[in-house]
Design a protein around this motif. Structure first.
Motif, PDB file in Angstrom:
ATOM      1  N   LEU A 129       0.857  -1.088   0.107  1.00 30.12           N
ATOM      2  CA  LEU A 129      -0.033  -0.052   0.101  1.00 30.12           C
ATOM      3  C   LEU A 129       0.760   1.042   0.106  1.00 30.12           C
ATOM      4  N   TYR A 130       2.023   1.348   0.784  1.00 28.45           N
ATOM      5  CA  TYR A 130       2.798   2.290   0.995  1.00 28.45           C
ATOM      6  C   TYR A 130       3.509   2.733  -0.353  1.00 28.45           C
ATOM      7  N   ARG A 131       3.904   1.640  -1.040  1.00 27.18           N
ATOM      8  CA  ARG A 131       4.600   1.794  -2.371  1.00 27.18           C
ATOM      9  C   ARG A 131       3.696   2.306  -3.462  1.00 27.18           C
ATOM     10  N   ASN A 132       2.327   1.846  -3.362  1.00 25.16           N
ATOM     11  CA  ASN A 132       1.502   2.549  -4.450  1.00 25.16           C
ATOM     12  C   ASN A 132       1.023   3.899  -3.744  1.00 25.16           C
ATOM     13  N   PHE A 133       1.014   4.395  -2.567  1.00 23.98           N
ATOM     14  CA  PHE A 133       0.874   5.666  -2.258  1.00 23.98           C
ATOM     15  C   PHE A 133       2.137   6.708  -2.746  1.00 23.98           C
ATOM     16  N   GLU A 134       3.434   6.046  -2.749  1.00 26.50           N
ATOM     17  CA  GLU A 134       4.407   6.763  -3.323  1.00 26.50           C
ATOM     18  C   GLU A 134       4.519   6.980  -4.929  1.00 26.50           C
ATOM     19  N   ARG A 135       3.734   6.104  -5.390  1.00 25.40           N
ATOM     20  CA  ARG A 135       3.603   6.260  -7.017  1.00 25.40           C
ATOM     21  C   ARG A 135       2.450   7.028  -7.305  1.00 25.40           C
ATOM     22  N   GLY A 136       1.670   7.235  -6.232  1.00 25.92           N
ATOM     23  CA  GLY A 136       0.200   8.052  -6.446  1.00 25.92           C
ATOM     24  C   GLY A 136      -1.025   7.376  -6.773  1.00 25.92           C
ATOM     25  N   ILE A 137      -0.923   5.964  -6.360  1.00 25.84           N
ATOM     26  CA  ILE A 137      -2.000   4.970  -6.454  1.00 25.84           C
ATOM     27  C   ILE A 137      -2.629   4.912  -5.309  1.00 25.84           C
ATOM     28  N   GLY A 138      -4.080   5.140  -5.473  1.00 32.39           N
ATOM     29  CA  GLY A 138      -5.064   4.855  -4.324  1.00 32.39           C
ATOM     30  C   GLY A 138      -4.719   5.989  -3.181  1.00 32.39           C
ATOM     31  N   THR A 139      -4.382   7.000  -3.490  1.00 31.95           N
ATOM     32  CA  THR A 139      -4.259   8.061  -2.579  1.00 31.95           C
ATOM     33  C   THR A 139      -5.532   8.960  -2.467  1.00 31.95           C
ATOM     34  N   ARG A 140      -5.767   9.751  -1.384  1.00 31.87           N
ATOM     35  CA  ARG A 140      -7.161  10.374  -1.189  1.00 31.87           C
ATOM     36  C   ARG A 140      -6.575  11.903  -1.252  1.00 31.87           C
ATOM     37  N   SER A 141      -7.523  12.547  -2.206  1.00 31.92           N
ATOM     38  CA  SER A 141      -7.467  14.220  -2.276  1.00 31.92           C
ATOM     39  C   SER A 141      -7.838  14.917  -1.251  1.00 31.92           C
ATOM     40  N   VAL A 142      -7.241  15.850  -0.746  1.00 34.96           N
ATOM     41  CA  VAL A 142      -7.679  16.539   0.571  1.00 34.96           C
ATOM     42  C   VAL A 142      -7.443  18.103   0.055  1.00 34.96           C
ATOM     43  N   PHE A 195     -12.205  16.331  -7.632  1.00 38.13           N
ATOM     44  CA  PHE A 195     -12.401  15.014  -7.027  1.00 38.13           C
ATOM     45  C   PHE A 195     -11.799  14.733  -5.807  1.00 38.13           C
ATOM     46  N   VAL A 196     -12.095  15.700  -4.802  1.00 40.65           N
ATOM     47  CA  VAL A 196     -11.690  15.518  -3.575  1.00 40.65           C
ATOM     48  C   VAL A 196     -12.479  14.657  -2.496  1.00 40.65           C
ATOM     49  N   ASP A 197     -11.557  13.898  -1.794  1.00 36.86           N
ATOM     50  CA  ASP A 197     -12.441  12.990  -0.754  1.00 36.86           C
ATOM     51  C   ASP A 197     -12.291  13.444   0.583  1.00 36.86           C
ATOM     52  N   GLU A 198     -11.366  14.172   1.125  1.00 35.47           N
ATOM     53  CA  GLU A 198     -11.529  14.924   2.507  1.00 35.47           C
ATOM     54  C   GLU A 198     -11.370  16.198   2.587  1.00 35.47           C
ATOM     55  N   ILE A 199     -11.883  16.982   3.421  1.00 36.47           N
ATOM     56  CA  ILE A 199     -11.832  18.266   3.589  1.00 36.47           C
ATOM     57  C   ILE A 199     -11.572  18.505   5.150  1.00 36.47           C
ATOM     58  N   PHE A 200     -10.366  19.243   5.427  1.00 34.61           N
ATOM     59  CA  PHE A 200      -9.853  19.604   6.734  1.00 34.61           C
ATOM     60  C   PHE A 200     -10.184  21.116   7.115  1.00 34.61           C
ATOM     61  N   PHE A 201     -11.166  21.242   8.380  1.00 37.46           N
ATOM     62  CA  PHE A 201     -11.206  22.587   8.686  1.00 37.46           C
ATOM     63  C   PHE A 201     -10.068  22.831   9.744  1.00 37.46           C
ATOM     64  N   THR A 202      -9.364  23.624   9.590  1.00 33.00           N
ATOM     65  CA  THR A 202      -8.006  24.152  10.452  1.00 33.00           C
ATOM     66  C   THR A 202      -8.475  25.548  11.275  1.00 33.00           C
ATOM     67  N   ALA A 203      -9.010  26.132  10.608  1.00 27.98           N
ATOM     68  CA  ALA A 203      -9.442  27.640  11.204  1.00 27.98           C
ATOM     69  C   ALA A 203     -10.724  27.743  12.066  1.00 27.98           C
ATOM     70  N   PRO A 204     -10.588  28.230  12.933  1.00 28.54           N
ATOM     71  CA  PRO A 204     -12.065  28.556  13.708  1.00 28.54           C
ATOM     72  C   PRO A 204     -13.011  29.473  12.827  1.00 28.54           C
ATOM     73  N   CYS A 205     -14.044  28.870  13.147  1.00 27.66           N
ATOM     74  CA  CYS A 205     -15.377  29.821  12.523  1.00 27.66           C
ATOM     75  C   CYS A 205     -16.518  29.407  12.926  1.00 27.66           C
ATOM     76  N   GLU A 206     -17.511  30.153  12.428  1.00 26.54           N
ATOM     77  CA  GLU A 206     -18.777  30.077  13.177  1.00 26.54           C
ATOM     78  C   GLU A 206     -19.381  28.933  13.062  1.00 26.54           C
TER      79      GLU A 206
END
Length: 466
Positions: A131-144, A205-216
């Motif tokens: 799995l890690y080898r595939n990640f390094e080649r850009g296979i199966g990664t998740r866009s954020v 084609f984003v898989d996950e969104i991270f909120f890092t800043a405080p908001c309402e």
């Protein structure tokens, strides 16, 4: 899950063979005649083995060992694997005691459980390395995407890009109105503001969104509803958020604690069945129709000058480009002559189709009528680039003309056949083409795939292709 089941089965077989080899002749004879050759005892053994496999899989699933994102480290994963084996082993031994199955040698049970623990640990080590080898080649990664441009967002971006084992691909920052960060993102990294968050997430084609800043609180709640509607995972880097995530578990992305507000459920078992169906069906078609494939290749060579196969780049799941191969059905140089026949197009929108295309060869017309030109695509199915059933793989020029809502059809692996091919193949409407593919994605099930396959067989035999 399938690999775990095979591992448990192999461990039980090895334990039985070892017992028969090193045991006394009397014990061996008693086990063979009294257990393996006794229908009732054999049925009980199989039931216990299936129960052990089911327990291992269910407990591992409960411990998130099948999680698509590797949030656990090596040691944590091994500890959870040992925990799953221990609990399943206790259930097995307890069941044997309660049903008084004295005919089952205790050595086989103990050796099986020992082999299961060791082999599952090794299996997960190897699987993780692949799995890690595939990640390094850009296979199966998740866009954020990361909401916020402050120090937390910058540090999270560095962590995502530095630690390829997380399996994430950074797609950009989104700035909050009035954020006023002391660490602004580079112009190339800041891809938009919060109002365009989910529109841009669909385009990328984003898989996950991270909120890092405080908001309402209301902003985060609105994002949570939109994420659920679009099937995009949503995480918070903890802050107060007025108690919005107090009851949620904390998961670590490297050293960063995050709170999942919404996580799209993946139908693991159904997807395994779909992939199994793809592999088995493709192998049967490739082997069973090998003489036909050879005959088609010879006919194409004798009919016109040029190669037997035609390959072109197609757009697959989440916009990934792959090479699609078919039998050649047109004369050489057909692409250069396309502009001349554009006025003959019979389809709406970005689609292009001419029933009596003058570029088609004699053999090509026959192949298209019975969809035999699609046979080489079964090799793409074996490679995992396509599926038996799914939306038709478009070319890049079509995708460039898509509107935002049309990109929904690229959220599934493209297929050789699909709902549109069996239900509205001759319908020129582009809207019908899109709506049927989206309907397939939203209502997908294994049973739907099977029905489409059977309907496709009828369509092919009827010769309704063009």
């Amino acid at each position: 899950m399938v690999l775990d089941g095979v591992t448990v089965l192999a461990s039980a077989i090895l334990a039985t063979l070892y017992h028969l080899r090193v045991g006394s002749p009397d014990a061996e004879r008693e086990f063979l005649q009294g257990t393996l050759l006794d229908g009732r005892s054999m049925a009980m053994l199989l039931a216990l083995l299936c129960g052990l496999i089911a327990a291992i899989i269910l407990i591992s699933h409960r411990l998130h060992l099948y999680h698509p994102t590797r949030l656990h480290g090596y040691l944590q994963e091994q500890r959870l694997t040992a925990q799953a084996c221990l609990v399943a082993g206790l259930l097995l031994t307890g069941t044997i005691y309660l049903i008084r199955a004295s005919y089952i040698p205790r050595s086989i049970v103990l050796i099986t459980l020992g082999l299961v623990g060791v082999s599952l640990g090794l299996r997960r080590l190897v699987y993780r390395a692949v799995l890690y080898r595939n990640f390094e080649r850009g296979i199966g990664t998740r866009s954020v995407l990361i909401v916020g441009t402050g120090p937390e967002a910058q540090a999270l971006r560095r962590q995502v890009e530095r630690d390829s084992h997380l399996g994430y691909t950074f797609k950009g920052f989104f700035e909050l109105p009035g954020g006023g960060s002391r660490f602004p993102a580079n112009s190339d990294d800041a891809v938009g503001n919060l109002d365009m968050l989910f529109q841009d997430a669909r385009r990328r084609f984003v898989d996950e969104i991270f909120f890092t800043a405080p908001c309402e609180r209301g902003v985060v709640q609105d994002a949570q509803e939109k994420a659920r509607a679009q099937g995009i995972n949503l995480r918070l880097v903890p802050d107060t958020y007025d108690g919005l995530a107090w009851s949620s578990p904390i998961e670590y992305i490297g050293p960063f604690p995050t709170i999942p507000l919404y996580f799209r459920k993946v139908p693991e078992v159904a997807l395994v069945l779909k992939r199994t169906l793809d592999i088995v069906f493709s192998i049967l078609v490739i082997i069973g129709l090998a003489p036909l494939v050879l005959a088609i290749g010879i006919a194409i060579k004798l009919d016109s000058r040029g190669p037997v196969f035609y390959s072109s780049d197609r757009i697959g799941k989440k916009g990934r480009v792959f090479r699609c191969t078919k039998f050649r059905t047109m004369v050489c140089g057909a692409e250069e002559r396309r502009a001349a026949i554009l006025p003959m197009n019979e389809r709406d929108g970005v689609l292009f189709k001419v029933s009596h295309d003058p570029r088609t060869t004699r053999v090509g017309r026959f192949l298209r009528k019975y969809s035999l030109d699609e046979l080489p695509q079964f090799f793409s199915v074996l490679r995992g680039e396509m599926s038996i059933v799914g939306p038709r793989p478009p070319i890049a020029s079509e995708v460039r003309e898509y509107k935002l809502g049309h990109l929904r059809r690229l959220e599934a692996i493209p297929g050789i056949t699909g709902l549109w091919q069996v239900q509205a193949r001759r319908d020129p409407s582009f809207d019908s083409y899109i709506s049927l593919d989206v309907s397939y994605i939203e209502n997908w099930s294994i049973w739907l795939d099977v029905k489409i396959i059977f309907r496709t067989i009828g369509v092919v035999l009827a010769g309704t292709g063009s």
